[in-house]
Design an enzyme around this catalytic site. Structure first.
Site, PDB file in Angstrom:
ATOM      1  N   HIS A 133      39.740  40.610  42.845  1.00 58.75           N
ATOM      2  CA  HIS A 133      40.541  39.992  41.767  1.00 58.75           C
ATOM      3  C   HIS A 133      41.693  39.221  42.419  1.00 58.75           C
ATOM      4  O   HIS A 133      42.865  39.581  42.296  1.00 58.75           O
ATOM      5  CB  HIS A 133      41.070  41.097  40.841  1.00 58.75           C
ATOM      6  N   CYS A 270      48.018  46.203  37.096  1.00 53.67           N
ATOM      7  CA  CYS A 270      47.498  44.880  36.735  1.00 53.67           C
ATOM      8  C   CYS A 270      47.385  44.710  35.227  1.00 53.67           C
ATOM      9  O   CYS A 270      47.362  43.583  34.736  1.00 53.67           O
ATOM     10  CB  CYS A 270      46.157  44.646  37.404  1.00 53.67           C
TER      11      CYS A 270
HETATM   12  N1  NVA Z   1      39.636  47.332  37.582  1.00 59.14           N
HETATM   13  C1  NVA Z   1      39.876  46.684  36.307  1.00 59.14           C
HETATM   14  C2  NVA Z   1      40.855  45.564  36.487  1.00 59.14           C
HETATM   15  C3  NVA Z   1      41.240  44.860  35.213  1.00 59.14           C
HETATM   16  C4  NVA Z   1      42.214  43.743  35.438  1.00 59.14           C
HETATM   17  C5  NVA Z   1      38.565  46.176  35.740  1.00 59.14           C
HETATM   18  O1  NVA Z   1      37.778  45.595  36.489  1.00 59.14           O
HETATM   19  O2  NVA Z   1      38.308  46.390  34.543  1.00 59.14           O
HETATM   20  N1   CP Z   2      45.022  41.908  34.776  1.00 64.66           N
HETATM   21  C1   CP Z   2      44.050  41.225  34.158  1.00 64.66           C
HETATM   22  O1   CP Z   2      43.178  40.621  34.779  1.00 64.66           O
HETATM   23  O2   CP Z   2      44.103  41.258  32.801  1.00 64.66           O
HETATM   24  P1   CP Z   2      43.015  40.669  31.798  1.00 64.66           P
HETATM   25  O3   CP Z   2      41.780  41.538  31.915  1.00 64.66           O
HETATM   26  O4   CP Z   2      43.649  40.756  30.450  1.00 64.66           O
HETATM   27  O5   CP Z   2      42.704  39.255  32.197  1.00 64.66           O
END
Ligand code: NVA
Ligand code: CP
Length: 327
Positions: A133, A270
């Site tokens: 990410h 996040c």
């Molecule tokens: N680990 C989480 C991050 C969300 C921003 C996901 O992938 O759902």
């Molecule tokens: N942190 C983040 O990526 O948030 P969203 O899933 O809302 O984009």
């Protein structure tokens, strides 16, 4: 620094100087936005956002950032395009690249965004995959730099499941920018050994350190920053909650754990976060296991140490920097 035409798929592809440049550019764009100075020099350009998973921050950040830059935006939601179902990634890439000046992709395996980039003649930006990410990490690094005035030497602890996108990407970001990174997790929940090796090589160049700790108190001790993420990520089945609660509850970031961190330590996430019962999943899982909160307690989330909404705002500024640098 010329990053025109570059994809943004994983921070491993960027040098510390390039990452620093993107953070500086984001700061410059913040100053312009706050002063009301127009920065819409990209008028006439268009970008497309592909979301195979849902989003609040990433989608809104790309949309607002693009509009501030004068760029038109098309959003393709998880069910609204042919991608993956009736049309291959390779064909989609060539179609979209013929109409747009940049493509954002959020979805499943990293190989999908890589294939998109391979077949696209315009920059492709990773808006989250299972593995990485990277735009989130730029926002996190900017937030740490704003709070402490530096990145090098900051003791940065990530608590929880360190095998997925956030654990992996924070390790890379810290290694690149010279932070002291600790992944604090149960045995078996650490990043892939091959990725650790790559980051060790980066750290040897930048002065960063990497530590893998199973004891939450030791992981928190002396930390300038404690980060956590949800214990079950998008795309994972509900059935894994049992295993995750069992393994990760000792790593919950709560008031007791924060006491072990350094004086003035900050809390980061996040988002979205399960810190109370005000979400459907937070309530259902909380009720099932008799917990008021999951990965972070409400008192920590709402405390003065918490910088989670600064991070969220910085998503927009740093994504704007990535678009402005690469389109
Ligand atoms: N680990 C989480 C991050 C969300 C921003 C996901 O992938 O759902
Ligand atoms: N942190 C983040 O990526 O948030 P969203 O899933 O809302 O984009």
């Amino acid at each position: 620094m010329d990053l025109k035409g570059r994809d943004f798929l994983c921070l491993l592809d960027y040098t510390p100087e390039e990452i620093g440049y993107l953070l500086d550019l984001a700061e410059d764009l913040i100053a312009k936005k706050k002063a009301g100075v127009p920065h819409d020099a990209f008028r006439g350009k268009n970008i497309v956002l592909i979301f195979e998973k849902t989003s609040t921050r990433t989608r809104c950040s790309f949309e607002v950032a693009a509009r501030d830059l004068g760029i038109g935006v098309t959003y393709l939601d998880p069910s609204g395009s042919q991608i993956g179902k009736k049309e291959s990634i390779a064909d989609t890439a060539r179609v979209l690249a013929s109409m747009f000046d940049g493509i954002e992709y959020r979805g499943f395996g990293q190989e999908r965004v890589e294939e998109l980039a391979e077949y696209s003649s315009v920059p492709v930006w990773n808006g989250l995959t299972n593995e990485f990410h990277p735009t989130q990490i730029l926002a996190d690094l900017l937030t740490v730099r704003e709070k402490f005035g530096k990145l090098k030497g900051i003791n940065f602890t990530y608590m929880g499941d360190a095998r997925f996108n956030m654990g992996n990407s924070l390790m890379i970001g810290c290694a690149k920018m010279g932070l002291n990174f600790t992944a604090c997790a149960p045995e078996g929940y650490f990043p892939d050994e091959k990725l650790i090796e790559k980051c060790r090589a980066v750290a040897a160049e930048t002065g960063a350190t990497l530590r893998f700790e199973t004891d939450p108190v030791k992981g928190a001790e002396g930390a300038d920053e404690i980060y956590t993420d949800v214990w079950v990520s998008m795309g994972e089945p509900d059935a894994v909650w049992d295993e995750r609660i069992g393994a990760l509850l000792p790593y919950q970031v709560n008031g007791e754990l924060m006491k072990h961190a350094a004086q003035g330590a900050i809390f980061m996430h996040c988002l979205p976060a399960y810190h109370d019962h005000k979400t459907q999943i937070g309530k259902a899982v909380g009720d099932r296991y008799g917990l008021d909160a999951l990965e972070v307690t409400d008192d920590v989330f709402e405390s003065p140490a918490s910088v989670v909404f600064d991070e969220a705002e910085n998503r927009m500024h740093t994504i704007k920097a990535v678009i402005a640098a690469t389109v």
